[in-house]
Design a protein around this motif. Structure first.
Motif, PDB file in Angstrom:
ATOM      1  N   ALA A 183       1.046  -1.104  -0.091  1.00  0.00           N
ATOM      2  CA  ALA A 183      -0.019  -0.162  -0.064  1.00  0.00           C
ATOM      3  C   ALA A 183       0.853   1.504   0.291  1.00  0.00           C
ATOM      4  CB  ALA A 183      -1.174   0.399   1.295  1.00  0.00           C
ATOM      5  N   GLY A 184       1.953   1.187   0.773  1.00  0.00           N
ATOM      6  CA  GLY A 184       2.535   2.463   0.780  1.00  0.00           C
ATOM      7  C   GLY A 184       3.191   2.675  -0.737  1.00  0.00           C
ATOM      8  N   LEU A 185       4.323   1.833  -1.319  1.00  0.00           N
ATOM      9  CA  LEU A 185       4.454   2.126  -2.547  1.00  0.00           C
ATOM     10  C   LEU A 185       2.860   2.570  -3.564  1.00  0.00           C
ATOM     11  CD1 LEU A 185       6.095  -1.398  -3.331  1.00  0.00           C
ATOM     12  CD2 LEU A 185       7.312   0.714  -2.579  1.00  0.00           C
ATOM     13  N   LEU A 186       1.614   1.831  -3.932  1.00  0.00           N
ATOM     14  CA  LEU A 186       0.526   1.914  -4.058  1.00  0.00           C
ATOM     15  C   LEU A 186       0.256   3.996  -4.183  1.00  0.00           C
ATOM     16  CD1 LEU A 186      -1.416   2.227  -6.416  1.00  0.00           C
ATOM     17  CD2 LEU A 186      -2.570   0.746  -4.740  1.00  0.00           C
ATOM     18  N   THR A 187       0.413   4.175  -2.888  1.00  0.00           N
ATOM     19  CA  THR A 187       0.662   5.700  -1.855  1.00  0.00           C
ATOM     20  C   THR A 187       1.800   6.747  -2.697  1.00  0.00           C
ATOM     21  OG1 THR A 187      -0.482   4.920  -0.736  1.00  0.00           O
ATOM     22  CG2 THR A 187       0.120   7.204  -0.447  1.00  0.00           C
ATOM     23  N   GLU A 188       2.709   5.941  -2.522  1.00  0.00           N
ATOM     24  CA  GLU A 188       3.874   6.736  -3.030  1.00  0.00           C
ATOM     25  C   GLU A 188       3.752   7.308  -4.745  1.00  0.00           C
ATOM     26  OE1 GLU A 188       8.840   6.073  -3.683  1.00  0.00           O
ATOM     27  OE2 GLU A 188       7.546   4.710  -2.936  1.00  0.00           O
ATOM     28  N   GLU A 189       3.216   5.904  -5.555  1.00  0.00           N
ATOM     29  CA  GLU A 189       3.251   6.380  -6.804  1.00  0.00           C
ATOM     30  C   GLU A 189       1.921   7.160  -7.182  1.00  0.00           C
ATOM     31  OE1 GLU A 189       5.045   5.144  -9.216  1.00  0.00           O
ATOM     32  OE2 GLU A 189       6.628   3.788  -8.283  1.00  0.00           O
ATOM     33  N   LEU A 200      -7.529   3.076  -1.397  1.00  0.00           N
ATOM     34  CA  LEU A 200      -6.539   1.871  -0.778  1.00  0.00           C
ATOM     35  C   LEU A 200      -6.527   1.159  -0.318  1.00  0.00           C
ATOM     36  CD1 LEU A 200      -3.584   2.816  -2.111  1.00  0.00           C
ATOM     37  CD2 LEU A 200      -3.347   3.193   0.236  1.00  0.00           C
ATOM     38  N   MET A 201      -6.986  -0.173  -1.091  1.00  0.00           N
ATOM     39  CA  MET A 201      -6.711  -1.458  -0.614  1.00  0.00           C
ATOM     40  C   MET A 201      -5.878  -2.650  -1.191  1.00  0.00           C
ATOM     41  SD  MET A 201     -11.582  -2.076  -0.646  1.00  0.00           S
ATOM     42  CE  MET A 201     -11.095  -1.593  -2.134  1.00  0.00           C
ATOM     43  N   VAL A 202      -5.950  -3.266  -0.255  1.00  0.00           N
ATOM     44  CA  VAL A 202      -4.455  -4.812  -0.688  1.00  0.00           C
ATOM     45  C   VAL A 202      -5.187  -5.909  -1.144  1.00  0.00           C
ATOM     46  CG1 VAL A 202      -2.549  -5.666  -0.603  1.00  0.00           C
ATOM     47  CG2 VAL A 202      -2.157  -2.916  -1.177  1.00  0.00           C
ATOM     48  N   ALA A 203      -4.650  -6.569  -1.062  1.00  0.00           N
ATOM     49  CA  ALA A 203      -5.145  -8.087  -0.839  1.00  0.00           C
ATOM     50  C   ALA A 203      -3.976  -9.182  -1.088  1.00  0.00           C
ATOM     51  CB  ALA A 203      -6.418  -9.099  -1.459  1.00  0.00           C
ATOM     52  N   CYS A 229      -7.022   1.327  -6.039  1.00  0.00           N
ATOM     53  CA  CYS A 229      -7.253   2.509  -5.513  1.00  0.00           C
ATOM     54  C   CYS A 229      -8.029   3.373  -6.297  1.00  0.00           C
ATOM     55  CB  CYS A 229      -5.433   2.812  -6.136  1.00  0.00           C
ATOM     56  SG  CYS A 229      -5.361   3.313  -7.610  1.00  0.00           S
ATOM     57  N   CYS A 230      -8.446   4.162  -5.570  1.00  0.00           N
ATOM     58  CA  CYS A 230      -9.124   5.340  -6.363  1.00  0.00           C
ATOM     59  C   CYS A 230      -8.664   6.287  -5.704  1.00  0.00           C
ATOM     60  CB  CYS A 230     -10.597   5.168  -5.283  1.00  0.00           C
ATOM     61  SG  CYS A 230     -11.696   4.272  -5.961  1.00  0.00           S
ATOM     62  N   GLY A 231      -8.017   6.952  -7.124  1.00  0.00           N
ATOM     63  CA  GLY A 231      -7.006   7.875  -7.756  1.00  0.00           C
ATOM     64  C   GLY A 231      -7.299   9.665  -7.808  1.00  0.00           C
ATOM     65  N   ARG A 232      -7.944  10.517  -7.155  1.00  0.00           N
ATOM     66  CA  ARG A 232      -8.947  11.930  -7.360  1.00  0.00           C
ATOM     67  C   ARG A 232      -7.310  12.862  -7.410  1.00  0.00           C
ATOM     68  NH1 ARG A 232     -12.633  13.564  -2.856  1.00  0.00           N
ATOM     69  NH2 ARG A 232     -10.669  14.168  -1.834  1.00  0.00           N
ATOM     70  N   ARG A 233      -8.207  13.478  -8.439  1.00  0.00           N
ATOM     71  CA  ARG A 233      -7.079  14.348  -9.691  1.00  0.00           C
ATOM     72  C   ARG A 233      -9.060  16.053 -10.106  1.00  0.00           C
ATOM     73  NH1 ARG A 233      -2.808  13.590 -11.948  1.00  0.00           N
ATOM     74  NH2 ARG A 233      -3.824  14.042 -14.037  1.00  0.00           N
ATOM     75  N   ASP A 234      -8.043  16.987  -9.325  1.00  0.00           N
ATOM     76  CA  ASP A 234      -9.032  17.598 -10.097  1.00  0.00           C
ATOM     77  C   ASP A 234     -10.788  18.042  -9.419  1.00  0.00           C
ATOM     78  OD1 ASP A 234      -6.471  19.766 -11.201  1.00  0.00           O
ATOM     79  OD2 ASP A 234      -7.222  18.623 -12.887  1.00  0.00           O
TER      80      ASP A 234
END
Length: 377
Positions: A183-189, A200-203, A229-234
């Protein structure tokens, strides 16, 4: 994202005229993001906005003269915009999120309730109405559901970046890594691409079969991993689900995943302008049994629905009557037997245009569409 502000104010002006109103008070994050493209949150975990926007039609605002927004309304009712925020948030919002907007400001002490500074009465509608306001939640949801051309372009970029972030993160995952580390890697990217991670979810391994919303734990990856993940911008949101198998999946596992993609195809085939979201849902859920899954498999998890300004506006079901419109956003989310597939699509007269694509991710053709395959190795 304010170059289409005039178009959006025309829509709001038409809504106000239809409901016999002269003022709209926007309080929901989704509504404020739709109108301004701005971030109106402070904690990511809350859906409460840190400001309210008052849109007044007909010249002088309800609390004094406001700045007229260019191209305000086709009805000839010019719009004035007033932001209502506390003294903590107002300077930041004025300097960053709302710097390019023609706004007046009402600033209150942080210890006071902003509601006392909002207009009320029979001519005032709101998406989060107080006791003396008209409830226009459904009206505003319908208005913002149909993206402008500019918003559709922004969503396509958000989806492409979210897909690329997930690909980069899952390639960095390794055996023995915990779900939290993944999850940390996904957050970083995501953050590296200016995307806020709102889901943010990981299985690890097969935990996704038991837990459809697997928040990360300290469990290690020993076989495969699912990143969600759900990523948001604008204000616009992309939904992504991807699997990496460190050992080649068995033929039975590949068959199950392929059958799930066929279920997704049924949802997508039924996603057409003019039909209801409930009818599309019914077509998709009927495909579970037709593709060898339990008839009630869809009971174990919601199947998605309208998206765009929220990860899900609401979970669609067979009784949902809202029409699917041109330039609306739908994200279906079929799952079964430990697998899941997810994408955001922009609905067009020619059918749904899938947006969460990454040229570096392996794909398979299903019902004439290029869909994400399982990444192995």
């Amino acid at each position: 994202m304010t170059d289409d502000l005039g178009e959006k104010l025309v829509r709001l002006g038409a809504l106000a005229e239809r409901r016999g109103l002269d003022t709209l008070v926007l309080r929901e994050q989704a509504s404020i993001s739709w109108l301004t493209g701005a971030r109106s949150h402070v904690p990511q975990t809350l859906d409460t906005s840190c400001l309210d926007l008052v849109v007044h039609f007909g010249g002088a605002g309800p609390a004094g003269p406001g700045k007229r927004a260019e191209g305000a309304a086709s009805t000839g009712r010019p719009a004035s915009l007033t932001a209502v925020a506390n003294a903590i948030e107002a300077p930041r919002l004025r300097d960053t999120e709302l710097a390019d907007l023609p706004l007046d400001w009402t600033v209150v002490p942080w210890w006071e309730d902003r509601s006392a500074s909002l207009p009320t009465g029979a001519s005032v509608g709101s998406d989060r109405p107080g006791p003396d306001m008209v409830d226009v939640r459904a009206d505003l949801a319908a208005v913002r559901r149909q993206l402008t051309i500019r918003q559709a372009e922004t969503l396509a970029a958000v989806c492409a970046d979210a897909a690329a972030a997930t690909t980069a993160a899952i390639r960095r995952c390794s055996l023995g890594m915990t779900e939290y580390e993944a999850a940390g890697l996904l957050t970083e990217e995501l953050l590296a691409r200016a995307l806020d991670p709102v889901v943010l979810m990981v299985a690890a391994d097969r935990r996704g079969a038991a837990h459809r919303h697997p928040l990360p734990t300290t469990a290690p990856i020993t076989d495969r991993v699912m990143l969600v993940c759900c990523g948001r911008r604008d204000g616009l949101i992309a939904s992504v689900t991807r699997f990496r198998c460190f050992q080649p999946p068995t033929s039975a596992e590949r068959d199950t995943y392929r059958r799930l993609l066929e279920v997704e195809a049924a949802f997508l085939d039924a996603t057409r302008v003019g039909t209801s979201i409930g009818r599309a849902f019914a077509a998709g859920t009927a495909a579970y049994a037709a593709n060898g899954f339990d008839t009630d498999e869809w009971h174990r998890h919601h199947q998605g629905g309208f998206s765009g300004w929220q990860p899900r506006e609401y979970p669609a079901h067979s009784g949902s009557t809202d029409p699917i419109t041109d330039n609306s956003v739908v994200a279906w989310n079929p799952s079964g037997e430990g697998w899941k597939v997810e994408d955001a699509c922009l609905v067009t007269p020619a059918g749904p245009r899938l947006l969460v694509e990454d040229a570096d991710w392996p794909t398979v053709i299903v019902a004439g569409r290029r869909r994400p395959d399982l990444f192995t190795g």
